[in-house]
Design an enzyme around this catalytic site. Structure first.
Site, PDB file in Angstrom:
ATOM      1  N   GLU A 269      19.344 -48.660-108.915  1.00  0.00           N
ATOM      2  CA  GLU A 269      19.315 -48.156-107.099  1.00  0.00           C
ATOM      3  C   GLU A 269      17.565 -48.064-106.738  1.00  0.00           C
ATOM      4  O   GLU A 269      17.629 -48.488-105.399  1.00  0.00           O
ATOM      5  CB  GLU A 269      19.760 -46.692-107.382  1.00  0.00           C
ATOM      6  CG  GLU A 269      20.384 -46.066-106.021  1.00  0.00           C
ATOM      7  CD  GLU A 269      21.212 -44.911-106.268  1.00  0.00           C
ATOM      8  OE1 GLU A 269      20.547 -43.887-106.540  1.00  0.00           O
ATOM      9  OE2 GLU A 269      22.276 -44.962-105.910  1.00  0.00           O
ATOM     10  N   HIS A 290      27.209 -55.218-133.081  1.00  0.00           N
ATOM     11  CA  HIS A 290      28.581 -55.875-133.174  1.00  0.00           C
ATOM     12  C   HIS A 290      29.529 -56.293-132.107  1.00  0.00           C
ATOM     13  O   HIS A 290      30.541 -56.414-132.024  1.00  0.00           O
ATOM     14  CB  HIS A 290      29.194 -54.927-134.195  1.00  0.00           C
ATOM     15  CG  HIS A 290      28.771 -54.595-135.575  1.00  0.00           C
ATOM     16  ND1 HIS A 290      29.180 -55.403-136.720  1.00  0.00           N
ATOM     17  CD2 HIS A 290      27.799 -54.100-135.965  1.00  0.00           C
ATOM     18  CE1 HIS A 290      28.492 -55.258-137.675  1.00  0.00           C
ATOM     19  NE2 HIS A 290      27.390 -54.619-137.337  1.00  0.00           N
ATOM     20  N   LYS A 401      30.110 -45.237 -98.149  1.00  0.00           N
ATOM     21  CA  LYS A 401      30.446 -43.539 -97.815  1.00  0.00           C
ATOM     22  C   LYS A 401      30.998 -43.576 -96.399  1.00  0.00           C
ATOM     23  O   LYS A 401      31.931 -42.807 -96.561  1.00  0.00           O
ATOM     24  CB  LYS A 401      28.930 -42.966 -97.752  1.00  0.00           C
ATOM     25  CG  LYS A 401      28.435 -42.764 -99.350  1.00  0.00           C
ATOM     26  CD  LYS A 401      27.035 -41.990 -99.082  1.00  0.00           C
ATOM     27  CE  LYS A 401      26.188 -41.832-100.405  1.00  0.00           C
ATOM     28  NZ  LYS A 401      25.195 -41.021-100.433  1.00  0.00           N
TER      29      LYS A 401
END
Lengths: 428, 428
Positions: A269, A290, A401
């Site tokens: 951010e 792995h 938003k």
């Protein structure tokens, strides 16, 4: 905090000693800029003053009414949750910490059903008091408490800005309330009320966390050769400029798994703007050897790997065995095995010319965590200076938003209309 | 499983309808190659036959002795754990599932101390029987059971290859044992004994998972326009070729968080070779909108975002409120909010020309998960064919395994000596 950048030299992409020398002039200039910003308590830079400006007495006073709760439930999202969660998951406590940082109905309902709400402190955190996810969850939590016969006004702590919904709510119901610090973006707020109230409720030594932050402050300097935080910030910046657009961030300690999430927010951010930035890929040692190591060693040369570990920890002996081919494990310890995996992974990346950086702390405790968190914030701020980006803002999230709010009937936003125009190409 | 690639057209990087047409000839060829591999049960391709070759009766028989355990503790790492963990974390059960998939001493000790070992089934999984982390943990678990007065031979299920340590152990102590299927790499083994034994112990409908896998098999076709799995594999491949070297994989359901980790192993270890591949970045909606979205929208144009969601789920109403500016939330639901966030994020990425792909399932249940897991495996195999990589091997992890073994005194390996030659450049 100690940083070793030896394995970022001569790799692909990679740096040379001469690159570091040239870079170091710019680090000195950036350090000046950062020091001025801190001296003036400028927006964002004020975060780096928190080890001195945060007030542990205020935090202790706010949590004091909640004597020995069974658990703390934080309602917050992003920077309002990740710092507190990092400390909670790194340090052991008899007080459990939970976080409602998503609006998944199944998960919210399952968590609320499992908690003894009469013994829980609810810690609601939102600077604006309007964060949709946080306020929606808080409304749900408040109703669940009422349904359970619990007086929510006796069990709620508020951390918010000077004004707004949550501030008024705290005043109306005389709730303990903490101030979100001025000039500090959420992702830089761990060393403030936002990150430390949960630690205090869990009985951790908040003063020691801040003392660690001051250790970090003291280690800032005008040269990357003298400051571990700046060494990390300058190295990651220079590698990104040379093509390492992914930073695989891999602690070798389960207690630091959430720290990697906190780092991922800080890095993404703060630095992801203007077409620049470096994608944090959260990993965990040794498990992800792995899973991800094949890619890191043999995939595109677009990444660096950050290996993080505590130098000391409790250990656990591996019993002797007569299982064939495994006698070498017997008498050794899980810690020895984990250390061997760390060293082997580091060398295996170097042997494949993949740049990697080692970050070490003495042990996972309050003070070392304070220094580590501060160090990564300072590294991020330095990277932002070197890249000339607006480190402390996050303009690109506003579009979504508004669209979400529009879709829910919270106002007229052209962004919400764009949702309906989606180009479809479905295969089923 | 339904895939929508509309938002991968005209983005940056991005595809056109003409690209898809050209690509589709290669998809047809790759589908032929895959079909031949499946018909011959070739190494790796055999994984795609599992929905028909797995034997649920054998799994049921092996778990039958452990009538209604309180919990299942799987000792395994990488592909020996992630498939089972994906199903365990997605589906609700009264039988808790835990996974020892790391060798962190603190975490191992804390987990063992918290479990009622006399009520736990230990499920140890390693094809070779020599995986260092798994066998070390198993030795520690066995000792903990002995210390707790529990007869481990009564509480242990083994899943392993035809021969080796664990097979001999099972024979010596007459333990229930399951066969790891031939020709199936660990990361492709979820629809076999490796992934399904835990599901069976938790009381899930293993037949339904396999039926979902067969739904996935049935939807393979010679065109990306007719097969959701191939549409996903071809689109991600073509975007990677055009610069989308990161695949941010973001389910909008907490129950699918571990699925994203399973995907990350599948994608990284299968495709990360020869300098090719695509880095999976695990994310979670809506939470990571407040952490990663800024970077996805405004950072380097080197990524695609995969948005995954179930179309149906249980929901939870948001109470009405008089909090100012929040009335739009009241009377809505957490599910509505999550859906609005999903749509808003998808549109916000498209508006910023960031390629994104939508993957949907009807709901999170056994059958849909079986289809989803199968679909992602088929997508991965197709991607590997298009990129001409060796999808089913992981040669780059061998170097580190040898180095770690050498460091622990398990033999002479030149790789261990390279560890001592590390170039240091320490800043503290």
């Amino acid at each position: 905090m100690e940083v070793d950048i030896g394995n970022a030299l001569g790799t692909q992409p990679g740096l040379t000693e001469e690159t570091l020398d040239r870079l170091d002039d710019r680090v000195a200039d950036a350090d000046d800029r950062i020091a001025r910003g801190m001296a003036d308590d400028e927006f964002g830079y004020a975060s780096l003053n928190l080890p001195e400006t945060a007030d542990p007495a205020a935090i202790r006073a706010a949590v004091e009414p909640f004597d020995e709760p069974e658990a703390v439930l934080t309602v917050g999202i992003g920077g309002s949750a990740l710092g507190a969660a990092t400390l909670a998951d790194a340090l052991e406590s008899d007080v459990d910490a939970y976080f409602l940082d998503n609006v998944d109905p199944d998960a919210v309902d399952a968590l609320l059903a499992s908690l003894p709400l009469e013994e829980v402190v609810v810690n609601v955190v939102s600077r604006s008091g309007t964060t949709a996810e946080t306020l929606a969850n808080f409304l749900v939590v408040r109703e669940a408490m009422a349904d359970a016969g619990v007086d929510w006004t006796e069990r709620t702590l508020v951390t918010t800005g000077e004004s707004g919904n949550l501030r008024r709510l705290a005043e109306t119901h005389d709730l303990p309330a903490l101030d979100v610090p001025e000039g500090v973006p959420g992702r830089f707020s761990v060393l403030s009320t936002v990150g430390l109230a949960v630690a205090a409720l869990q009985g951790h030594d908040v003063e020691a966390v801040l003392a660690g932050g001051r250790d970090g402050m003291a280690s800032l300097a005008g040269s990357l050769r003298e400051s571990p935080a700046y060494a990390y910030g300058a190295t990651t910046y220079a590698l990104a400029e040379r093509g390492a657009l992914t930073n695989a961030f891999m602690p070798y300690s389960e207690s630091l798994e959430t720290f990697a999430e906190w780092f991922a927010q800080l890095w993404a951010e703060s630095l992801g703007k203007d077409g620049l930035g470096q994608t944090p890929a959260r990993a965990l040692g040794a498990t992800d050897q792995h899973s991800q190591l094949q890619l890191y060693r043999a995939g595109p040369a677009d990444k660096l790997v950050t290996l993080v570990r505590p130098r000391e920890r409790a250990d656990s002996r591996i019993p002797e065995t007569d299982l064939e081919g495994l006698s070498y494990l017997g008498g050794s310890s899980l810690g020895d095995l984990l250390d061997a995996e760390f060293a082997a992974t580091e060398a295996s990346l170097a042997a494949a010319d993949v740049p990697n950086v080692r970050v070490e702390i003495d042990r996972v405790d309050e003070r070392a965590l304070g220094e580590l968190l501060y160090g990564m914030e300072a590294a991020c701020v330095l990277y932002g200076e070197l890249a000339s980006v607006s480190t402390f803002t996050q303009p690109a999230v506003e579009w979504g938003k508004k669209a979400a709010r529009g879709l829910l009937g919270g106002g007229d936003f052209p962004e919400a209309e764009a949702v309906a125009d989606k180009r479809e190409f479905r295969i089923d």
